[in-house]
Design an enzyme around this catalytic site. Structure first.
Site, PDB file in Angstrom:
ATOM      1  N   CYS A 247       0.896  -1.182   0.000  1.00  0.00           N
ATOM      2  CA  CYS A 247       0.000   0.000   0.000  1.00  0.00           C
ATOM      3  C   CYS A 247       0.919   1.212   0.000  1.00  0.00           C
ATOM      4  CB  CYS A 247      -0.905  -0.014   1.226  1.00  0.00           C
ATOM      5  SG  CYS A 247      -1.819  -1.564   1.411  1.00  0.00           S
ATOM      6  N   ALA A 248       1.489   1.503  -1.168  1.00  0.00           N
ATOM      7  CA  ALA A 248       2.730   2.275  -1.238  1.00  0.00           C
ATOM      8  C   ALA A 248       2.569   3.796  -1.260  1.00  0.00           C
ATOM      9  CB  ALA A 248       3.528   1.839  -2.466  1.00  0.00           C
ATOM     10  N   GLY A 251       4.572   7.020  -1.488  1.00  0.00           N
ATOM     11  CA  GLY A 251       5.860   6.504  -1.942  1.00  0.00           C
ATOM     12  C   GLY A 251       7.052   6.841  -1.075  1.00  0.00           C
ATOM     13  N   GLY A 252       6.824   7.493   0.063  1.00  0.00           N
ATOM     14  CA  GLY A 252       7.945   7.838   0.953  1.00  0.00           C
ATOM     15  C   GLY A 252       8.695   6.609   1.430  1.00  0.00           C
ATOM     16  N   LYS A 253       7.949   5.600   1.898  1.00  0.00           N
ATOM     17  CA  LYS A 253       8.591   4.374   2.406  1.00  0.00           C
ATOM     18  C   LYS A 253       9.174   3.562   1.253  1.00  0.00           C
ATOM     19  CE  LYS A 253       5.461   4.183   6.407  1.00  0.00           C
ATOM     20  NZ  LYS A 253       4.466   5.160   5.941  1.00  0.00           N
ATOM     21  N   ASP A 271      -0.538   0.303  -5.435  1.00  0.00           N
ATOM     22  CA  ASP A 271      -1.603   1.090  -4.818  1.00  0.00           C
ATOM     23  C   ASP A 271      -2.803   1.044  -5.752  1.00  0.00           C
ATOM     24  OD1 ASP A 271      -1.581   3.110  -2.281  1.00  0.00           O
ATOM     25  OD2 ASP A 271      -3.099   3.693  -3.748  1.00  0.00           O
ATOM     26  N   CYS A 378      -0.643   3.994  11.204  1.00  0.00           N
ATOM     27  CA  CYS A 378      -0.483   5.298  11.888  1.00  0.00           C
ATOM     28  C   CYS A 378      -1.727   5.556  12.737  1.00  0.00           C
ATOM     29  CB  CYS A 378      -0.242   6.422  10.885  1.00  0.00           C
ATOM     30  SG  CYS A 378      -1.558   6.604   9.660  1.00  0.00           S
TER      31      CYS A 378
END
Length: 463
Positions: A247-248, A251-253, A271, A378
């Site tokens: 679940c990208a 795209g930070g991770k 995604d 989160c």
């Protein structure tokens, strides 16, 4: 004295969260008074931004010290261009345990005087202002009747989303976030055929002062919450591996994983929303990462039923296709900060657990034997965090919990029937545990580990 009393939630949601944080296991361990105190601190601290801004440095492109020096220069230039006459030296600290993190202190809440001319913005826009952003025109819902570019205005956040767009005033539930200078007339915001774009109010006296990163070193400095950076390190990607980010977006991770691998190997990012895939590709391009392959696809259906080798490189994939899988799951997001108000119902808050479990099933099937699965959210609920871990260990006998490195958050929360040993292997970032209005005496790098968004990480090995 706290500026915002506590997060504004529907009563049913507050009651639900109270039952989570005052569950029987917690009450038996710490007592009613301490559990209630922690819960009230949580409701308060969620309204406020963390006391620092976290920047992930692109250490695959340049050494940390070089990025730190360049960032200091850029932010110094920004300050000289701003309207405030006082020159403040920009403090940028490294993190003692995370080699690609820079920390910048946030100054606030500051004594800012409210003005008679008022602009009202949506809650999401208000939260962005508290983290250093200016007010962009689409976020403005009300302004004075005769507002012109150049007018000095006070900015308020509409907590319950009840302000009518285009109103000239609003007396509902709102919170003051600072003063700014209007960059456009009222008519340019509300009386146009096309939606207004660009900065609507430039913040000159924000309640919380932190640098604006708009256009600052885009390939070297990436704004990311500290726990989100920790996730990449916990996953532990190695050069040459094939890794799936389920679940990208945005795209930070994904980009962090590719950077940690030295851009050697393959990172598949999925995604289900098309324009979010474009964002992942843009971020990868901006950070000069070529190992990322992004696809618009529903990850619950990412396992192919056909065992034969694939003709295409994209999803669905055969079982056991990946060395490591990150499942940063869609969640209720109740750990995000600052969040001054949520209009979500209890049904919406509780709707994520079934989807997370479908994704978990796919993740375990796609992971090779001996591979690592990291699950993160989160949010602060038990149902989406520790209860999901208990369910996963019960449902998939092949999974075992693993120690996490770095482990800078607290351990898992009581209430899901997990053993003390299992809870110690989990990492829950719980800002309420270290929340003190006056707690600014501790060194920033130590304070930063506790004063985060609410976040949860579990690391599994597939045997």
């Amino acid at each position: 004295m706290s500026i915002f009393p506590r997060i504004s939630l529907k009563p049913e949601v507050t009651d639900f969260l109270r039952s989570v944080f005052l569950n029987n296991e917690v009450l038996a361990a710490v007592g009613h008074q301490e559990a209630e105190c922690r819960f009230q601190k949580l409701l308060t601290c969620l309204c406020h931004p963390p006391s620092y801004t976290c920047v992930r440095a692109s250490t695959h492109l340049a050494p940390l010290e070089e990025i730190r020096h360049k960032l200091a220069e850029e932010l110094q230039k920004q300050q000289m261009c701003s309207s405030s006459a006082e020159e403040v030296s920009v403090q940028i600290l490294t993190h003692p345990r995370i080699p690609d993190v820079l920390l910048l202190p946030v100054d606030g809440p500051r004594p800012v005087k409210q003005l008679s001319s008022e602009v009202v913005v949506g809650a999401q826009c208000g939260s962005a202002v508290l983290r250093g952003a200016h007010v962009f025109a689409p976020g403005i819902v009300a302004s004075p009747k005769y507002m012109k570019a150049g007018d000095v205005v006070s900015v308020f956040s509409d907590l319950e989303g009840k302000c009518t767009r285009g109103a000239t005033s609003f007396q509902g539930k709102r919170v003051f976030v600072g003063n700014g200078v209007a960059q456009m007339d009222r008519s340019s915001i509300f009386c146009t055929d096309e939606p207004a774009k660009g900065i609507g109010v430039k913040m000159v006296e924000p309640l919380y002062q932190s640098p604006s990163f708009d256009g600052v070193l885009p390939s070297l400095a990436f704004l990311q919450n500290l726990p989100s950076v920790v996730v990449g390190h916990v996953l532990g990607p190695c050069p040459g591996e094939r890794i799936l980010d389920m679940c990208a977006a945005p795209g930070g991770k994904t980009c962090h994983i590719a950077a940690l691998m030295g851009d050697q190997g393959e990172v598949v990012a999925l995604d289900r929303i098309r324009n979010k895939i474009d964002r992942i590709r843009q971020n990868a391009q901006m950070l000069h990462l070529r190992s990322i392959k992004a696809f618009c696809f529903n990850s619950t259906q990412a396992v192919s039923s056909d065992q034969a080798p694939q003709d295409t490189e994209g999803p669905p994939f055969p079982p056991e296709s990946f060395d490591r899988v990150l499942l940063d799951a869609p969640c209720s997001g109740l750990g995000q900060r600052p969040n001054m108000g949520s209009t979500w119902s209890l049904k919406e808050i509780c709707s994520y657990q079934p989807l997370q479990r479908k994704l978990f099933h796919a993740a375990v099937r796609l992971l090779k034997k001996g591979g690592v699965l990291v699950y993160s959210t989160c949010t602060v609920t038990l149902a989406e965090n520790e209860e999901q871990v208990a369910w996963a260990l019960d449902t998939f006998p092949c999974l075992t919990l693993q120690p996490q490195e770095p482990h800078i958050g607290a351990e898992g929360m009581l209430g899901a029937g997990l053993s003390p040993e299992q809870l110690r292997l989990l990492q829950r970032f719980s800002p309420e545990l270290s929340w003190e209005q006056t707690g600014t005496a501790a060194p920033l790098s130590r304070r930063a580990d506790g004063d985060t968004i609410g976040f949860f990480i579990a690391k599994f090995l597939k045997n």
